[in-house]
Scaffold this motif. Structure first.
Motif, PDB file in Angstrom:
ATOM      1  N   VAL A   1       0.876  -1.177   0.000  1.00 17.76           N
ATOM      2  CA  VAL A   1       0.000   0.000   0.000  1.00 17.76           C
ATOM      3  C   VAL A   1       0.909   1.221   0.000  1.00 17.76           C
ATOM      4  CG1 VAL A   1      -1.826   1.239   1.218  1.00 17.76           C
ATOM      5  CG2 VAL A   1      -1.761  -1.270   1.268  1.00 17.76           C
ATOM      6  N   LYS A   2       1.024   1.883  -1.128  1.00 18.06           N
ATOM      7  CA  LYS A   2       2.054   2.911  -1.278  1.00 18.06           C
ATOM      8  C   LYS A   2       1.748   4.208  -0.539  1.00 18.06           C
ATOM      9  CE  LYS A   2       3.768   0.886  -5.544  1.00 18.06           C
ATOM     10  NZ  LYS A   2       4.124   1.063  -6.964  1.00 18.06           N
ATOM     11  N   ASP A   3       0.503   4.398  -0.145  1.00 13.84           N
ATOM     12  CA  ASP A   3       0.182   5.576   0.673  1.00 13.84           C
ATOM     13  C   ASP A   3      -0.241   5.138   2.072  1.00 13.84           C
ATOM     14  OD1 ASP A   3      -2.180   4.373  -0.048  1.00 13.84           O
ATOM     15  OD2 ASP A   3      -3.237   6.240  -0.550  1.00 13.84           O
TER      16      ASP A   3
ATOM     17  N   PRO B   1      16.723   3.869  -4.773  1.00  9.24           N
ATOM     18  CA  PRO B   1      16.899   4.305  -3.383  1.00  9.24           C
ATOM     19  C   PRO B   1      15.795   5.253  -2.965  1.00  9.24           C
ATOM     20  CG  PRO B   1      18.961   4.455  -4.610  1.00  9.24           C
ATOM     21  CD  PRO B   1      17.881   4.177  -5.612  1.00  9.24           C
ATOM     22  N   ALA B   2      15.404   5.125  -1.688  1.00  7.80           N
ATOM     23  CA  ALA B   2      14.368   6.011  -1.139  1.00  7.80           C
ATOM     24  C   ALA B   2      15.020   7.126  -0.371  1.00  7.80           C
ATOM     25  CB  ALA B   2      13.431   5.221  -0.226  1.00  7.80           C
ATOM     26  N   SER B   3      14.383   8.280  -0.336  1.00  4.55           N
ATOM     27  CA  SER B   3      14.867   9.387   0.477  1.00  4.55           C
ATOM     28  C   SER B   3      14.543   9.123   1.933  1.00  4.55           C
ATOM     29  CB  SER B   3      14.225  10.702   0.034  1.00  4.55           C
ATOM     30  OG  SER B   3      14.513  10.955  -1.323  1.00  4.55           O
ATOM     31  N   SER B   4      15.451   9.504   2.830  1.00  3.12           N
ATOM     32  CA  SER B   4      15.257   9.242   4.252  1.00  3.12           C
ATOM     33  C   SER B   4      13.996   9.911   4.748  1.00  3.12           C
ATOM     34  CB  SER B   4      16.457   9.765   5.047  1.00  3.12           C
ATOM     35  OG  SER B   4      16.270   9.560   6.419  1.00  3.12           O
ATOM     36  N   GLY B   5      13.187   9.159   5.469  1.00  2.00           N
ATOM     37  CA  GLY B   5      11.985   9.702   6.103  1.00  2.00           C
ATOM     38  C   GLY B   5      10.770   9.724   5.207  1.00  2.00           C
ATOM     39  N   GLN B   6      10.895   9.278   3.928  1.00  2.00           N
ATOM     40  CA  GLN B   6       9.745   9.310   3.026  1.00  2.00           C
ATOM     41  C   GLN B   6       9.002   7.982   3.068  1.00  2.00           C
ATOM     42  OE1 GLN B   6       8.805  12.168   1.368  1.00  2.00           O
ATOM     43  NE2 GLN B   6      10.365  12.960   2.755  1.00  2.00           N
ATOM     44  N   ALA B   7       7.721   8.037   2.881  1.00  2.00           N
ATOM     45  CA  ALA B   7       6.893   6.835   2.960  1.00  2.00           C
ATOM     46  C   ALA B   7       7.142   5.891   1.786  1.00  2.00           C
ATOM     47  CB  ALA B   7       5.414   7.223   3.017  1.00  2.00           C
ATOM     48  N   GLY B   8       7.458   6.391   0.629  1.00  2.00           N
ATOM     49  CA  GLY B   8       7.728   5.522  -0.523  1.00  2.00           C
ATOM     50  C   GLY B   8       6.493   4.889  -1.111  1.00  2.00           C
TER      51      GLY B   8
ATOM     52  N   GLY C   1      12.083   1.690   7.371  1.00  2.00           N
ATOM     53  CA  GLY C   1      13.025   0.678   6.922  1.00  2.00           C
ATOM     54  C   GLY C   1      12.404  -0.682   6.705  1.00  2.00           C
ATOM     55  N   ALA C   2      11.107  -0.818   6.903  1.00  2.00           N
ATOM     56  CA  ALA C   2      10.421  -2.100   6.769  1.00  2.00           C
ATOM     57  C   ALA C   2       9.406  -2.052   5.623  1.00  2.00           C
ATOM     58  CB  ALA C   2       9.721  -2.464   8.070  1.00  2.00           C
ATOM     59  N   TYR C   3       8.924  -3.226   5.230  1.00  2.00           N
ATOM     60  CA  TYR C   3       7.895  -3.368   4.196  1.00  2.00           C
ATOM     61  C   TYR C   3       8.334  -2.675   2.911  1.00  2.00           C
ATOM     62  CZ  TYR C   3       5.665  -4.102   8.683  1.00  2.00           C
ATOM     63  OH  TYR C   3       5.387  -4.532   9.959  1.00  2.00           O
ATOM     64  N   ASN C   4       9.476  -3.103   2.395  1.00  2.00           N
ATOM     65  CA  ASN C   4      10.122  -2.406   1.291  1.00  2.00           C
ATOM     66  C   ASN C   4       9.751  -2.931  -0.090  1.00  2.00           C
ATOM     67  OD1 ASN C   4      11.729  -0.755   3.109  1.00  2.00           O
ATOM     68  ND2 ASN C   4      12.918  -2.597   3.523  1.00  2.00           N
ATOM     69  N   PHE C   5       9.265  -4.160  -0.184  1.00  6.32           N
ATOM     70  CA  PHE C   5       8.975  -4.754  -1.492  1.00  6.32           C
ATOM     71  C   PHE C   5       7.602  -4.328  -1.990  1.00  6.32           C
ATOM     72  CE2 PHE C   5      12.082  -7.534   0.473  1.00  6.32           C
ATOM     73  CZ  PHE C   5      13.019  -7.671  -0.540  1.00  6.32           C
ATOM     74  N   ASP C   6       7.512  -4.052  -3.281  1.00  3.64           N
ATOM     75  CA  ASP C   6       6.210  -3.717  -3.860  1.00  3.64           C
ATOM     76  C   ASP C   6       5.280  -4.922  -3.850  1.00  3.64           C
ATOM     77  OD1 ASP C   6       6.700  -1.071  -4.324  1.00  3.64           O
ATOM     78  OD2 ASP C   6       7.122  -1.287  -6.466  1.00  3.64           O
ATOM     79  N   THR C   7       5.855  -6.124  -4.020  1.00  2.00           N
ATOM     80  CA  THR C   7       5.056  -7.350  -4.033  1.00  2.00           C
ATOM     81  C   THR C   7       5.759  -8.434  -3.225  1.00  2.00           C
ATOM     82  OG1 THR C   7       4.199  -6.845  -6.245  1.00  2.00           O
ATOM     83  CG2 THR C   7       3.965  -9.115  -5.477  1.00  2.00           C
TER      84      THR C   7
END
Length: 632
Positions: free
Chosen positions: A259-261, A625-632, A272-278
């Motif tokens: 859930v990207k939002d 790479p994700a920016s620090s502190g962003q939900a992604g 730092g967790a739940y990083n995979f899209d699927t």
């Protein structure tokens, strides 16, 4: 060797005799503040633990063991390596994973949120997730959770205290028996308003019960107004966690989409967790076939539980050219018990001498050397690989706990704890087999016409129940030894659905299981060892243990108010359980054997108490790479 994965289970504790030991443990605020005279601890706390010890302050940014800048994206595809409640390693036919009926799909827990989230680098600490804080009464019996206003279900509706109260009460009344047993000391859950959840516990409740409750899923009360909760279904339930159910085909595979939002992505417990899209789980009925699927890149990650495969089959091209990586990571968690559990509900197994004879007939040393490449160590205790395991003569503190049961438990509990014999490694140790025959004779199981007869004059027959072929090689030499003793031993291989049904109904002679407890065990012992669980369909008390001494010692465990007292009491309990000969112990390994295609990365230091945590805190090396502190 093949073994079920250990469970991440909150453990149980046990205390010593005496009035001072019968106080419930009370978790206090993170700053260690003492309760005030008005009956409540001073202020709200952002977390809780059994003894009130928290590593992380209220303003912590992320857990130390995660990579807060881990990239988001990519696919994590695997096969099941652990199971809970009604889940199976080989199949699924329901998206309801919290009841007794059906075979629940792996991964469903990722679609729900809970009040609090577990820290992997502390024995039992939990920190706010759907609840931002908790206030605990001085007697430890009332917990007031304050809900986060931003918490949402996937349809956008707010998660309220009323949803949390509904969830806890429906799980208490209609959940899987393993859940209902562990929340028996939760008296009620109420919501005076949308923001406040009040959970009341019974006096002398287990120290781990509030922690178990805080980790249970929160369901939408509105969603279940028009639907029965306790029915199997392939309808996708309304969730609130970091993932939603995606594509699936019953009995074959299930995917979960990130859930990207997601409302909780930037909380300290989730950075730092739940990083995979699927995240995808594939199901195989046979471990050899599953391995072939891995070599063909049908899935990307596996934890190897079969030493034969680990030692002989990782020479395929992708392995030799570096496209697949192997790692062995230390496993410092208590390994618990794995073995053949003997169903004492059946008359032929009621005499402990018979059960000890079955133990003597198993040659671990030969099996380990000949079948498992010497990769394992013999298990002897339910608290294996922890300081809760008894050894040597009991201490004064242990004797004080055991003394009330003198004459009601075997005398050996006041000496060295029972440990299986060490064989000569020949596969048919004559000394062990003579000991087994002697025990059977003493129990009235005599030989007649070369067959071992029960005291009722019936042929002594026993059947091993198995749901996957990988374990067959371990049974054959064992069965041969039993047949040498005149016992008609056979192996029955059934499909996973039939195996689950027979397991839940205790319709077996002997069955394999593995379980483990945390370093601070408590109420979660009951489903495994209590008399009540022995009569509860679907419980984990497979052996049918119904011993008043064990019940009483478990209650002492539950009220231990210091770590030292817990250790002494757990060791006393261990001695009595081992004296009962309820299982034929198997083996354990102190490492995680991992193999994965070279598209993943993980933090350099993985947490001590939750294992490798894949896929939770791993990430794809092919993601941006994700920016620090962003939900992604």
């Amino acid at each position: 060797m093949s073994r079920p994965s250990r469970r991440q289970v909150f453990g149980l504790g046990i205390g010593a005799a005496g009035a001072a030991w019968l106080r419930p443990a009370v978790a206090v605020a993170a700053n260690g503040a003492e309760p005030n005279p008005h009956g409540e601890s001073q202020g709200q706390s952002h977390g809780m633990s059994a003894f009130g010890d928290l590593k992380y302050p209220a303003d912590f940014h992320h857990f130390d063991y995660v990579n807060p800048d881990a990239p988001k994206g990519g696919l994590f595809a695997t096969i099941p390596s652990s199971r809970a409640f009604n889940q199976s390693f080989q199949t699924f036919n329901s998206l309801n994973a919290f009841i007794l009926k059906g075979d629940g799909a792996q991964g469903m827990g990722m679609t729900f949120t809970s009040l609090m989230a577990r820290a992997g680098d502390e024995p039992d600490a939990m920190y706010g997730l759907a609840a931002k804080s908790v206030r605990i009464s001085a007697d430890g019996l009332t917990y007031r959770f304050t809900m986060r206003p931003e918490a949402r279900f996937h349809d956008g509706q707010k998660i309220t205290a009323r949803d949390a109260a509904f969830s806890l009460m429906v799980l208490k009344t209609k959940g899987h028996p393993l859940i209902t047993q562990q929340v028996r000391d939760m008296v009620k859950a109420e919501a005076p308003d949308d923001a406040t959840l009040v959970v009341t516990f019974a006096a002398k409740r287990g120290r781990d019960v509030p922690l178990f409750v805080a980790g249970l899923p929160i369901f939408s009360q509105a969603y279940y107004t028009a639907r029965p909760f306790d029915e199997t279904t392939l309808d996708v339930p309304l969730g609130s966690g970091p993932y939603k159910v995606g594509r699936f085909e019953a009995n074959r595979f299930i995917e979960f989409d990130r859930v990207k939002d997601w409302w909780g992505a930037d909380l300290p417990v989730c950075r730092g967790a739940y990083n995979f899209d699927t995240v995808r789980f594939d199901f195989y009925r046979d471990r050899d076939v599953a391995f072939e699927g891995f070599t063909g890149r049908s899935y990307l990650y596996r934890e190897e539980f079969t030493s034969r495969i680990w030692n002989t089959r990782y020479d395929f091209p992708a392995m030799t050219d570096g496209r697949v990586k192997r790692e062995q990571l230390p496993d410092e968690t208590p390994s618990g018990a794995q073995g053949w559990f003997i169903n004492t509900r059946r008359d032929k197994f009621k005499d402990p001498r018979v059960r000890e004879a079955l133990d003597c007939a198993f040659d671990f040393e030969w099996t380990n050397k000949s079948i498992m490449y010497g990769a394992y160590v013999r298990t002897v205790s339910p608290f294996q690989n922890s300081d809760l395991m008894a050894s040597g003569p009991p201490s004064q503190e242990e004797v004080a706990l055991l003394e009330p049961f003198r004459g009601k438990v075997p005398d050996e509990v006041f000496g060295n704890p029972y440990t299986p014999l060490v064989s000569d490694g020949s596969g048919q140790d004559r000394k062990q087999l003579r000991r087994a025959a002697q025990l059977l004779d003493e129990a009235g199981f005599h030989i007649k016409d070369r067959k071992r007869m029960t005291p009722r004059g019936e042929v002594f027959r026993l059947e091993f129940l198995l749901d996957e072929p990988a374990f067959q090689a371990h049974h054959m030499p064992y069965i041969k030894n039993l047949q040498t003793l005149g016992i008609e031993a056979t192996l029955r291989l059934v499909d996973p659905v039939q195996s689950r049904s027979r397991r839940d109904d205790f319709d077996f002679d002997i069955i394999i299981e593995r379980f483990s407890f945390s370093t601070i065990p408590g109420d979660s012992l009951r489903p495994f060892f209590s008399s009540r669980a022995a009569a509860t369909k679907g419980s984990n008390n497979l052996a049918g243990i119904a011993d008043p001494a064990i019940d009483a010692l478990m209650e002492q465990v539950i009220v231990a108010d210091t770590r030292a007292r817990l250790v002494f009491a757990a060791r006393a309990l261990d001695r009595v359980i081992r004296a009962g000969r309820y299982w034929v112990p198997q083996w354990y390994s102190n490492t995680h054997r991992l193999a994965y295609w070279d598209v993943f990365a993980h933090p350099p230091s993985l947490p001590k108490y939750l294992g490798v945590m894949a896929p939770d805190i791993w990430w794809s090396t092919q993601a941006r790479p994700a920016s620090s502190g962003q939900a992604g």
